[in-house]
Design a protein around this motif. Structure first.
Motif, PDB file in Angstrom:
ATOM      1  N   PHE A  14      -3.304 -15.679 -10.009  1.00  0.00           N
ATOM      2  CA  PHE A  14      -3.396 -16.761  -8.898  1.00  0.00           C
ATOM      3  C   PHE A  14      -3.696 -15.589  -7.136  1.00  0.00           C
ATOM      4  O   PHE A  14      -2.478 -14.902  -7.685  1.00  0.00           O
ATOM      5  N   LEU A  15      -4.533 -14.860  -6.770  1.00  0.00           N
ATOM      6  CA  LEU A  15      -4.827 -14.235  -5.879  1.00  0.00           C
ATOM      7  C   LEU A  15      -4.584 -15.099  -4.169  1.00  0.00           C
ATOM      8  O   LEU A  15      -5.885 -15.349  -3.997  1.00  0.00           O
ATOM      9  N   GLY A  16      -3.987 -13.902  -3.965  1.00  0.00           N
ATOM     10  CA  GLY A  16      -3.296 -15.018  -2.490  1.00  0.00           C
ATOM     11  C   GLY A  16      -3.744 -14.070  -0.982  1.00  0.00           C
ATOM     12  O   GLY A  16      -3.369 -12.676  -1.527  1.00  0.00           O
ATOM     13  N   PHE A  17      -4.424 -13.697  -0.442  1.00  0.00           N
ATOM     14  CA  PHE A  17      -4.174 -12.972   1.004  1.00  0.00           C
ATOM     15  C   PHE A  17      -5.335 -13.861   2.136  1.00  0.00           C
ATOM     16  O   PHE A  17      -5.724 -14.481   1.854  1.00  0.00           O
ATOM     17  N   PRO A  18      -4.830 -13.045   3.227  1.00  0.00           N
ATOM     18  CA  PRO A  18      -4.998 -14.076   4.615  1.00  0.00           C
ATOM     19  C   PRO A  18      -6.771 -13.405   5.049  1.00  0.00           C
ATOM     20  O   PRO A  18      -7.849 -12.477   3.734  1.00  0.00           O
ATOM     21  N   THR A  19      -7.665 -13.779   5.397  1.00  0.00           N
ATOM     22  CA  THR A  19      -8.966 -13.534   5.538  1.00  0.00           C
ATOM     23  C   THR A  19      -8.855 -12.630   6.317  1.00  0.00           C
ATOM     24  O   THR A  19      -7.907 -12.683   7.845  1.00  0.00           O
ATOM     25  N   TRP A  20      -9.938 -11.178   6.642  1.00  0.00           N
ATOM     26  CA  TRP A  20      -9.420  -9.848   7.675  1.00  0.00           C
ATOM     27  C   TRP A  20     -10.980  -9.757   7.466  1.00  0.00           C
ATOM     28  O   TRP A  20     -11.754  -9.494   7.326  1.00  0.00           O
ATOM     29  N   GLY A  21     -11.940 -10.011   8.807  1.00  0.00           N
ATOM     30  CA  GLY A  21     -12.589  -9.444   9.221  1.00  0.00           C
ATOM     31  C   GLY A  21     -13.877 -10.501   8.712  1.00  0.00           C
ATOM     32  O   GLY A  21     -14.463  -9.676   8.102  1.00  0.00           O
ATOM     33  N   MET A  22     -13.380 -11.682   8.351  1.00  0.00           N
ATOM     34  CA  MET A  22     -14.561 -12.636   7.671  1.00  0.00           C
ATOM     35  C   MET A  22     -15.062 -12.051   6.052  1.00  0.00           C
ATOM     36  O   MET A  22     -15.446 -13.134   5.455  1.00  0.00           O
ATOM     37  N   ARG A  23     -13.575 -10.910   5.466  1.00  0.00           N
ATOM     38  CA  ARG A  23     -13.744 -10.977   4.365  1.00  0.00           C
ATOM     39  C   ARG A  23     -12.738 -10.606   3.129  1.00  0.00           C
ATOM     40  O   ARG A  23     -11.623 -10.989   4.150  1.00  0.00           O
ATOM     41  N   LEU A  24     -13.140 -10.463   2.293  1.00  0.00           N
ATOM     42  CA  LEU A  24     -11.846 -10.267   1.198  1.00  0.00           C
ATOM     43  C   LEU A  24     -11.199  -8.800   1.718  1.00  0.00           C
ATOM     44  O   LEU A  24     -11.905  -7.541   2.300  1.00  0.00           O
ATOM     45  N   PRO A  25      -9.595  -8.818   2.366  1.00  0.00           N
ATOM     46  CA  PRO A  25      -8.743  -7.822   2.502  1.00  0.00           C
ATOM     47  C   PRO A  25      -9.050  -6.608   1.649  1.00  0.00           C
ATOM     48  O   PRO A  25      -9.192  -6.810   0.262  1.00  0.00           O
ATOM     49  N   PRO A  26      -9.440  -5.241   1.853  1.00  0.00           N
ATOM     50  CA  PRO A  26      -9.304  -4.091   1.322  1.00  0.00           C
ATOM     51  C   PRO A  26      -7.830  -3.638  -0.081  1.00  0.00           C
ATOM     52  O   PRO A  26      -8.515  -3.678  -1.063  1.00  0.00           O
ATOM     53  N   PRO A  27      -7.156  -3.718   1.082  1.00  0.00           N
ATOM     54  CA  PRO A  27      -6.535  -3.976  -0.627  1.00  0.00           C
ATOM     55  C   PRO A  27      -6.331  -5.035  -1.726  1.00  0.00           C
ATOM     56  O   PRO A  27      -6.019  -5.004  -2.884  1.00  0.00           O
ATOM     57  N   MET A  28      -6.807  -6.273  -1.594  1.00  0.00           N
ATOM     58  CA  MET A  28      -7.180  -7.290  -2.904  1.00  0.00           C
ATOM     59  C   MET A  28      -8.763  -6.441  -3.123  1.00  0.00           C
ATOM     60  O   MET A  28      -7.998  -6.659  -4.547  1.00  0.00           O
ATOM     61  N   LYS A  29      -8.737  -5.506  -2.796  1.00  0.00           N
ATOM     62  CA  LYS A  29     -10.391  -4.629  -3.798  1.00  0.00           C
ATOM     63  C   LYS A  29      -9.437  -4.063  -4.713  1.00  0.00           C
ATOM     64  O   LYS A  29     -10.445  -3.925  -5.555  1.00  0.00           O
ATOM     65  N   SER A  30      -8.514  -3.518  -3.912  1.00  0.00           N
ATOM     66  CA  SER A  30      -8.234  -2.726  -4.454  1.00  0.00           C
ATOM     67  C   SER A  30      -7.758  -2.753  -6.091  1.00  0.00           C
ATOM     68  O   SER A  30      -7.675  -1.935  -6.571  1.00  0.00           O
ATOM     69  N   PHE A  31      -6.357  -4.011  -5.893  1.00  0.00           N
ATOM     70  CA  PHE A  31      -6.328  -5.232  -6.440  1.00  0.00           C
ATOM     71  C   PHE A  31      -7.133  -5.365  -7.925  1.00  0.00           C
ATOM     72  O   PHE A  31      -6.711  -4.737  -9.282  1.00  0.00           O
ATOM     73  N   LEU A  32      -8.735  -5.671  -7.764  1.00  0.00           N
ATOM     74  CA  LEU A  32      -9.532  -5.937  -8.355  1.00  0.00           C
ATOM     75  C   LEU A  32     -10.049  -4.984  -8.787  1.00  0.00           C
ATOM     76  O   LEU A  32     -10.512  -5.014 -10.236  1.00  0.00           O
ATOM     77  N   ASN A  33      -9.970  -3.977  -8.575  1.00  0.00           N
ATOM     78  CA  ASN A  33     -11.088  -2.964  -9.264  1.00  0.00           C
ATOM     79  C   ASN A  33      -9.715  -1.821 -10.092  1.00  0.00           C
ATOM     80  O   ASN A  33      -9.968  -1.315 -10.887  1.00  0.00           O
ATOM     81  N   LYS A  34      -8.730  -2.195 -10.100  1.00  0.00           N
ATOM     82  CA  LYS A  34      -7.748  -1.300 -10.659  1.00  0.00           C
ATOM     83  C   LYS A  34      -7.594  -2.206 -11.824  1.00  0.00           C
ATOM     84  O   LYS A  34      -7.234  -1.876 -12.774  1.00  0.00           O
TER      85      LYS A  34
ATOM     86  N   PRO B  32      -5.121   2.613  -1.761  1.00  0.00           N
ATOM     87  CA  PRO B  32      -4.427   3.350  -2.725  1.00  0.00           C
ATOM     88  C   PRO B  32      -3.196   2.083  -2.646  1.00  0.00           C
ATOM     89  O   PRO B  32      -2.191   1.859  -1.988  1.00  0.00           O
ATOM     90  N   LEU B  33      -2.696   1.470  -3.848  1.00  0.00           N
ATOM     91  CA  LEU B  33      -1.829   1.028  -3.898  1.00  0.00           C
ATOM     92  C   LEU B  33      -0.379   0.915  -4.077  1.00  0.00           C
ATOM     93  O   LEU B  33      -0.382   1.834  -4.535  1.00  0.00           O
ATOM     94  N   LYS B  34       0.629   0.830  -3.554  1.00  0.00           N
ATOM     95  CA  LYS B  34       2.266   0.755  -4.369  1.00  0.00           C
ATOM     96  C   LYS B  34       2.943  -0.067  -5.064  1.00  0.00           C
ATOM     97  O   LYS B  34       3.157   1.126  -5.753  1.00  0.00           O
ATOM     98  N   THR B  35       2.284  -0.641  -4.962  1.00  0.00           N
ATOM     99  CA  THR B  35       2.364  -1.945  -6.120  1.00  0.00           C
ATOM    100  C   THR B  35       1.894  -1.821  -7.611  1.00  0.00           C
ATOM    101  O   THR B  35       0.937  -1.056  -7.727  1.00  0.00           O
ATOM    102  N   ARG B  36       2.939  -1.395  -8.218  1.00  0.00           N
ATOM    103  CA  ARG B  36       2.597  -1.731  -9.845  1.00  0.00           C
ATOM    104  C   ARG B  36       2.765  -2.582 -10.816  1.00  0.00           C
ATOM    105  O   ARG B  36       4.018  -2.884 -10.723  1.00  0.00           O
TER     106      ARG B  36
ATOM    107  N   LEU C 287       1.264  -1.270  -0.027  1.00  0.00           N
ATOM    108  CA  LEU C 287       0.109   0.056   0.062  1.00  0.00           C
ATOM    109  C   LEU C 287       0.867   1.162  -0.321  1.00  0.00           C
ATOM    110  O   LEU C 287       2.119   0.992   0.622  1.00  0.00           O
ATOM    111  N   LYS C 288       0.276   2.309  -0.564  1.00  0.00           N
ATOM    112  CA  LYS C 288       0.736   3.231  -0.243  1.00  0.00           C
ATOM    113  C   LYS C 288       1.238   4.046   0.839  1.00  0.00           C
ATOM    114  O   LYS C 288       2.089   4.129   1.019  1.00  0.00           O
TER     115      LYS C 288
END
Ligand SMILES: Cc1cc2nc3c(=O)[nH]c(=O)nc-3n(C[C@H](O)[C@H](O)[C@H](O)COP(=O)(O)O)c2cc1C
Length: 178
Positions: free
Chosen positions: A82-102, A67-71, A41-42
């Motif tokens: 392949f998309l890897g992430f921990p469960t956060w609050g029983m949901r998809l973590p916001p940074p992964m949503k940022s990625f899929l949005n971008k 916003p992501l720092k990763t480009r 993340l930024k």
């Protein structure tokens, strides 16, 4: 049977705070190859557990996409993500949503994988599906990782790492990547 080559070019993108999901990502890369990218993340999340839990809850509430720092250069070259992430609050973590949005996953094969504290994937895989409407989504992988709440951080070593590697190989065979 389809060979590895026919799967096209592979990208493995992961989010990991205490490196459990990172370890699974590295196991996948060792087995099937591909480019490995960590999502950053930024503005990084706080170190403190209670603070990050509170911030993630707020972001989920408001729908904020950090916003992501990763480009990722030449994202179009990839056929499989392949998309890897921990469960956060029983949901998809916001940074992964940022990625899929971008990044546009249309016409790609998307494969989620996850670690969690033992409560499962929650709604995370469902959200991946919803955010990638024109992708082919394959069966995901999930395994127990750390329990940061209880001070258990990185667990993917020793016998546990061997066991998780076996689970990953079994799954990769099921989805015909091995
Ligand atoms: C902010 C936050 C929220 C979490 N929420 C959950 C949860 O809802 N369910 C669960 O099983 N684990 C939860 N966990 C634990 C992580 O999913 C687990 O430790 C995972 O293995 C961490 O992966 P990592 O080492 O790649 O960061 C949470 C961890 C954090 C930091």
């Amino acid at each position: 049977q389809e060979t590895k080559k026919e799967k096209g070019k592979l990208l493995i993108v992961y989010l990991s705070r205490t490196n459990n999901t990172k370890q699974v990502a590295e196991i996948i890369q060792k087995e099937v190859g591909g480019d490995l990218v960590a999502l950053e993340l930024k503005d990084p999340y706080p170190e403190n557990y209670d603070s990050i839990v509170a911030q993630v809850a707020e972001e989920n509430e408001s729908g904020y996409l950090p916003p992501l720092k990763t480009r990722i250069d030449n994202f179009n070259q990839y056929d499989v993500v392949f998309l890897g992430f921990p469960t956060w609050g029983m949901r998809l973590p916001p940074p992964m949503k940022s990625f899929l949005n971008k990044y546009n996953m249309s016409d790609k094969t998307v494969i989620p994988f996850n670690t969690n504290a033992g409560y499962g994937i929650g709604s995370s895989f469902k959200t991946v599906k919803e955010m990638c409407p024109n992708a082919t989504i394959l069966e995901g992988f999930s395994t127990k990782g750390g329990i940061e709440r209880d001070g258990i951080y990185f667990v993917m070593e020793g016998d546990k790492k061997i066991k998780v590697k076996e689970e990953v190989v079994t799954w990769l065979r099921q989805i015909k990547f091995l």
